[in-house]
Design a protein around this motif. Structure first.
Motif, PDB file in Angstrom:
ATOM      1  N   PRO A  76       0.785  -1.245   0.000  1.00  0.00           N
ATOM      2  CA  PRO A  76       0.000   0.000   0.000  1.00  0.00           C
ATOM      3  C   PRO A  76       0.815   1.293   0.000  1.00  0.00           C
ATOM      4  O   PRO A  76       0.526   2.200  -0.785  1.00  0.00           O
ATOM      5  CB  PRO A  76      -0.852  -0.121   1.264  1.00  0.00           C
ATOM      6  N   GLN A  77       1.818   1.409   0.875  1.00  0.00           N
ATOM      7  CA  GLN A  77       2.597   2.651   0.935  1.00  0.00           C
ATOM      8  C   GLN A  77       3.335   2.892  -0.382  1.00  0.00           C
ATOM      9  O   GLN A  77       3.317   3.994  -0.923  1.00  0.00           O
ATOM     10  CB  GLN A  77       3.599   2.628   2.079  1.00  0.00           C
ATOM     11  N   ALA A  78       3.973   1.851  -0.919  1.00  0.00           N
ATOM     12  CA  ALA A  78       4.711   1.994  -2.172  1.00  0.00           C
ATOM     13  C   ALA A  78       3.761   2.318  -3.318  1.00  0.00           C
ATOM     14  O   ALA A  78       4.067   3.163  -4.164  1.00  0.00           O
ATOM     15  CB  ALA A  78       5.503   0.726  -2.466  1.00  0.00           C
ATOM     16  N   ALA A  79       2.607   1.666  -3.363  1.00  0.00           N
ATOM     17  CA  ALA A  79       1.635   1.920  -4.425  1.00  0.00           C
ATOM     18  C   ALA A  79       1.152   3.365  -4.399  1.00  0.00           C
ATOM     19  O   ALA A  79       0.988   3.999  -5.451  1.00  0.00           O
ATOM     20  CB  ALA A  79       0.462   0.949  -4.307  1.00  0.00           C
ATOM     21  N   GLU A  80       0.952   3.896  -3.197  1.00  0.00           N
ATOM     22  CA  GLU A  80       0.522   5.284  -3.067  1.00  0.00           C
ATOM     23  C   GLU A  80       1.607   6.250  -3.568  1.00  0.00           C
ATOM     24  O   GLU A  80       1.322   7.202  -4.292  1.00  0.00           O
ATOM     25  CB  GLU A  80       0.187   5.585  -1.609  1.00  0.00           C
ATOM     26  N   LEU A  81       2.847   5.982  -3.199  1.00  0.00           N
ATOM     27  CA  LEU A  81       3.957   6.817  -3.667  1.00  0.00           C
ATOM     28  C   LEU A  81       4.117   6.719  -5.183  1.00  0.00           C
ATOM     29  O   LEU A  81       4.374   7.717  -5.855  1.00  0.00           O
ATOM     30  CB  LEU A  81       5.261   6.407  -2.975  1.00  0.00           C
ATOM     31  N   LEU A  82       3.956   5.517  -5.717  1.00  0.00           N
ATOM     32  CA  LEU A  82       4.061   5.316  -7.157  1.00  0.00           C
ATOM     33  C   LEU A  82       2.967   6.084  -7.889  1.00  0.00           C
ATOM     34  O   LEU A  82       3.228   6.726  -8.907  1.00  0.00           O
ATOM     35  CB  LEU A  82       3.988   3.819  -7.472  1.00  0.00           C
ATOM     36  N   ASP A  83       1.760   6.074  -7.359  1.00  0.00           N
ATOM     37  CA  ASP A  83       0.669   6.832  -7.968  1.00  0.00           C
ATOM     38  C   ASP A  83       0.975   8.328  -7.976  1.00  0.00           C
ATOM     39  O   ASP A  83       0.691   9.028  -8.948  1.00  0.00           O
ATOM     40  CB  ASP A  83      -0.654   6.570  -7.249  1.00  0.00           C
ATOM     41  N   GLY A  84       1.537   8.833  -6.883  1.00  0.00           N
ATOM     42  CA  GLY A  84       1.898  10.244  -6.820  1.00  0.00           C
ATOM     43  C   GLY A  84       2.957  10.618  -7.835  1.00  0.00           C
ATOM     44  O   GLY A  84       2.876  11.662  -8.491  1.00  0.00           O
TER      45      GLY A  84
END
Length: 115
Positions: free
Chosen positions: A74-82
């Motif tokens: 989740p944390q990495a996916a959120e950063l990747l989306d940003g």
């Protein structure tokens, strides 16, 4: 969408856009003010275990697969989306200290950002 990968040791260029360091550790011998980075999202970097495995002789194809699995967290996916959003708005330059950026996590990230 414009994403490119460069070595952090290369001098900054005027068309770099958003400069993002994608290494977990600060590059050796480089002063922080000389790097001119805009972001350093450590949550997007490969885990220490994966990095050690890869540099210990693991294959790039297996590394890519394992790293992409880590980016599903989740944390990495959120950063990747940003970062993907930033890439849609202008150039993003992913910076790494890797001697072979074309066979590094930065190239994996670049590919995911361009998808």
């Amino acid at each position: 969408m414009s994403v490119r990968v460069r070595r952090i040791y290369d001098p900054p260029e005027s068309d770099d856009g958003l400069r993002v360091l994608v290494d977990r550790l600060w590059p050796r011998g480089l002063a922080k003010d000389a790097a001119r980075i805009d972001e350093w999202p450590k949550g997007l970097t490969p885990s220490s275990e994966l990095r050690t495995w890869y540099h210990g002789g693991g294959s790039y194809e297996e590394f890519r697969s394992r790293y992409e699995a880590e980016l599903d967290a989740p944390q990495a996916a959120e950063l990747l989306d940003g970062l993907r959003k930033s890439a849609r708005e202008g150039r993003v330059t992913l910076l790494t200290a890797s001697k072979k950026p074309e066979q590094s996590h930065a190239t994996v990230l670049a590919g995911l950002l361009e998808d």
